[in-house]
Design a protein around this motif. Structure first.
Motif, PDB file in Angstrom:
ATOM      1  N   VAL A 133      -5.413   1.757  -3.634  1.00  0.00           N
ATOM      2  CA  VAL A 133      -5.564   0.611  -2.889  1.00  0.00           C
ATOM      3  C   VAL A 133      -5.986  -0.817  -3.806  1.00  0.00           C
ATOM      4  CG1 VAL A 133      -7.501  -0.722  -1.181  1.00  0.00           C
ATOM      5  CG2 VAL A 133      -6.310   1.649  -0.715  1.00  0.00           C
ATOM      6  N   LEU A 138       0.815  -1.198  -0.053  1.00  0.00           N
ATOM      7  CA  LEU A 138      -0.125  -0.015  -0.126  1.00  0.00           C
ATOM      8  C   LEU A 138       0.917   1.258   0.024  1.00  0.00           C
ATOM      9  CD1 LEU A 138      -2.880  -0.860   2.459  1.00  0.00           C
ATOM     10  CD2 LEU A 138      -3.081  -0.186   0.200  1.00  0.00           C
ATOM     11  N   VAL A 153      -6.321  -1.451   5.566  1.00  0.00           N
ATOM     12  CA  VAL A 153      -6.754  -0.475   4.247  1.00  0.00           C
ATOM     13  C   VAL A 153      -7.381   0.629   4.940  1.00  0.00           C
ATOM     14  CG1 VAL A 153      -8.474  -0.484   2.483  1.00  0.00           C
ATOM     15  CG2 VAL A 153      -6.954  -2.484   2.840  1.00  0.00           C
TER      16      VAL A 153
END
Length: 210
Positions: A94, A82, A141
């Motif tokens: 992402v 990421l 995330v």
């Protein structure tokens, strides 16, 4: 481990020597198929693998962790991927990172827990162990989205975006695993599932008069 061929045997040319974790995961799979998930103990898995109970717990916290040996190894690099990703927006970064991780996953390492869950009698234990991993990955995330956008941790838009992207990616993994001989590359499945979700999130972030 491939869901179609059963527990791994031998070592293909060029593959590193199998670790104790591999041996334990294969032993667990064999026993789950032979006598069912609920009837298999950690001691039996260790005995089948030819190691001690203590060695089992050096690699796994529970017998459910043996389901996900390869996917856990792939997902472990998510944070680094990421941070190294690029794209026109954080959502696209992402998307790119998840596809990149999928491309790095060995094509022959199909989670047997997804392909033989009924035969092994996994039931709710499979769902629970998968949920733990999804929550952990989703948090990674969501944190990345918040930090990249400069918004407070827990920002609702970032949390929703993370949930949507992970739902698409995890569905793609299940579809890929259960496709059998019709299976295409994992990264292709993940990319196809993520694209419409990322498109929708990108449109939602675009100013109305753009």
């Amino acid at each position: 481990m491939s869901g179609e061929t059963g527990p791994r045997t031998g070592r293909p040319s060029g593959r590193p020597r199998r670790s104790s974790a591999d041996v334990l995961a294969d032993a667990a799979a064999e026993l789950f198929l032979e006598q069912g998930w609920s009837s298999t103990t950690v001691d039996q898995i260790a005995q089948r693998a030819g190691v001690s109970r203590g060695t089992f717990f050096n690699y796994f916290e529970s017998k459910a962790d043996t389901f996900w040996l390869d996917l856990d190894a792939t997902a472990a690099g998510l944070g680094d991927v990421l941070r190294a990703s690029s794209g026109p927006s954080t959502v696209r970064r992402v998307e790119s990172a998840l596809v990149q991780l999928a491309a790095a996953h060995p094509a022959d390492r199909v989670p047997w827990a997804l392909t033989q869950s009924d035969a092994m009698g996994l039931g709710d234990d499979l769902v629970a162990s998968a949920a733990v991993r999804l929550v952990r990955i989703r948090a990674t995330v969501a944190s990345f989205l918040c930090e990249s956008e400069g918004v407070p941790r827990g920002d609702v838009r970032s949390e929703v975006a993370a949930s949507c992207l992970l739902a698409a990616a995890s569905t793609a993994v299940v579809t890929w695993a259960r496709a059998g001989v019709r299976r295409r590359a994992l990264h292709e499945e993940v990319a196809a599932a993520l694209a419409p979700v990322a498109d929708g999130l990108a449109r939602a972030d675009r100013p109305v008069d753009a």
